[in-house]
Design a protein around this motif. Structure first.
Motif, PDB file in Angstrom:
ATOM      1  N   THR A   1      -8.268   3.088  -1.081  1.00 20.85           N
ATOM      2  CA  THR A   1      -9.039   3.134  -2.320  1.00 20.85           C
ATOM      3  C   THR A   1      -8.418   2.170  -3.336  1.00 20.85           C
ATOM      4  O   THR A   1      -7.332   1.626  -3.110  1.00 20.85           O
ATOM      5  CB  THR A   1      -9.040   4.555  -2.900  1.00 20.85           C
ATOM      6  N   LYS A   2      -9.103   1.990  -4.465  1.00 24.53           N
ATOM      7  CA  LYS A   2      -8.565   1.106  -5.507  1.00 24.53           C
ATOM      8  C   LYS A   2      -7.229   1.615  -6.027  1.00 24.53           C
ATOM      9  O   LYS A   2      -6.317   0.839  -6.297  1.00 24.53           O
ATOM     10  CB  LYS A   2      -9.563   0.990  -6.661  1.00 24.53           C
ATOM     11  N   GLN A   3      -7.105   2.932  -6.165  1.00 27.76           N
ATOM     12  CA  GLN A   3      -5.853   3.513  -6.645  1.00 27.76           C
ATOM     13  C   GLN A   3      -4.729   3.239  -5.646  1.00 27.76           C
ATOM     14  O   GLN A   3      -3.608   2.905  -6.029  1.00 27.76           O
ATOM     15  CB  GLN A   3      -6.020   5.023  -6.860  1.00 27.76           C
ATOM     16  N   GLU A   4      -5.014   3.371  -4.347  1.00 31.25           N
ATOM     17  CA  GLU A   4      -3.999   3.093  -3.336  1.00 31.25           C
ATOM     18  C   GLU A   4      -3.614   1.620  -3.325  1.00 31.25           C
ATOM     19  O   GLU A   4      -2.436   1.283  -3.203  1.00 31.25           O
ATOM     20  CB  GLU A   4      -4.508   3.513  -1.950  1.00 31.25           C
ATOM     21  N   TRP A   5      -4.607   0.722  -3.463  1.00 36.79           N
ATOM     22  CA  TRP A   5      -4.306  -0.721  -3.538  1.00 36.79           C
ATOM     23  C   TRP A   5      -3.366  -0.993  -4.703  1.00 36.79           C
ATOM     24  O   TRP A   5      -2.393  -1.744  -4.573  1.00 36.79           O
ATOM     25  CB  TRP A   5      -5.586  -1.538  -3.750  1.00 36.79           C
TER      26      TRP A   5
ATOM     27  N   VAL B   1       2.018  -2.396  -6.758  1.00 34.12           N
ATOM     28  CA  VAL B   1       3.130  -2.160  -7.675  1.00 34.12           C
ATOM     29  C   VAL B   1       4.422  -1.926  -6.884  1.00 34.12           C
ATOM     30  O   VAL B   1       5.482  -2.474  -7.235  1.00 34.12           O
ATOM     31  CB  VAL B   1       2.828  -0.958  -8.604  1.00 34.12           C
ATOM     32  N   VAL B   2       4.354  -1.172  -5.808  1.00 30.38           N
ATOM     33  CA  VAL B   2       5.547  -0.909  -4.996  1.00 30.38           C
ATOM     34  C   VAL B   2       6.102  -2.206  -4.436  1.00 30.38           C
ATOM     35  O   VAL B   2       7.318  -2.462  -4.474  1.00 30.38           O
ATOM     36  CB  VAL B   2       5.226   0.097  -3.866  1.00 30.38           C
ATOM     37  N   VAL B   3       5.228  -3.067  -3.921  1.00 29.35           N
ATOM     38  CA  VAL B   3       5.675  -4.342  -3.349  1.00 29.35           C
ATOM     39  C   VAL B   3       6.292  -5.227  -4.429  1.00 29.35           C
ATOM     40  O   VAL B   3       7.347  -5.845  -4.219  1.00 29.35           O
ATOM     41  CB  VAL B   3       4.507  -5.063  -2.651  1.00 29.35           C
ATOM     42  N   LEU B   4       5.663  -5.317  -5.584  1.00 28.70           N
ATOM     43  CA  LEU B   4       6.186  -6.159  -6.658  1.00 28.70           C
ATOM     44  C   LEU B   4       7.543  -5.661  -7.153  1.00 28.70           C
ATOM     45  O   LEU B   4       8.456  -6.463  -7.387  1.00 28.70           O
ATOM     46  CB  LEU B   4       5.186  -6.243  -7.808  1.00 28.70           C
ATOM     47  N   VAL B   5       7.694  -4.348  -7.299  1.00 27.16           N
ATOM     48  CA  VAL B   5       8.981  -3.793  -7.735  1.00 27.16           C
ATOM     49  C   VAL B   5      10.054  -4.091  -6.691  1.00 27.16           C
ATOM     50  O   VAL B   5      11.183  -4.480  -7.028  1.00 27.16           O
ATOM     51  CB  VAL B   5       8.860  -2.272  -7.995  1.00 27.16           C
ATOM     52  N   PHE B   6       9.732  -3.951  -5.415  1.00 28.28           N
ATOM     53  CA  PHE B   6      10.675  -4.239  -4.348  1.00 28.28           C
ATOM     54  C   PHE B   6      11.089  -5.710  -4.368  1.00 28.28           C
ATOM     55  O   PHE B   6      12.274  -6.031  -4.238  1.00 28.28           O
ATOM     56  CB  PHE B   6      10.044  -3.871  -3.002  1.00 28.28           C
TER      57      PHE B   6
END
Length: 109
Positions: free
Chosen positions: A71-75, A80-85
């Motif tokens: 879903t859009k929320q999951e995307w 955000v998780v990838v960018l923070v990592f």
């Protein structure tokens, strides 16, 4: 029979392990003869590259229809998780680079 009677008669309980006499022997499987490549592929169709490409694309579309898309929320969450990592790894690499650079300057002057 009870357990005491089994033990008295000398019949041991099965342990679940096979002895050498009970070992299963393997029988060689018969060899399967493959069709020569000149007879065409398994579906009986010609080996026309355009028909093969079209078939491939149809199968790709069929498989993509089976995918459960986020879903859009999951995307948003995944992004955000990838960018923070990535930012954390950049910070770690930068810190190590600066630290090793200063260590080399101290050691070698």
């Amino acid at each position: 029979m009870s357990d005491e009677q089994d033990m008295a008669s000398g019949d041991a309980r099965p342990s679940g392990k096979r002895g050498r006499a009970d070992a299963v022997t393997t029988v060689p499987r018969p060899k399967v003869r493959k069709k020569p490549s000149s007879e065409g592929d398994a579906s009986g169709k010609s080996r026309n590259p355009f028909s093969l490409m079209l078939r491939f694309l149809r199968e790709v579309v069929t498989e993509l229809k089976k995918v459960i898309w986020p879903t859009k929320q999951e995307w948003f969450t995944y992004t955000v998780v990838v960018l923070v990592f990535i930012v954390a790894l950049i910070g770690l690499t930068t810190g190590l680079d600066i630290g090793f650079g200063k260590a080399v300057s101290v050691v070698f002057g």
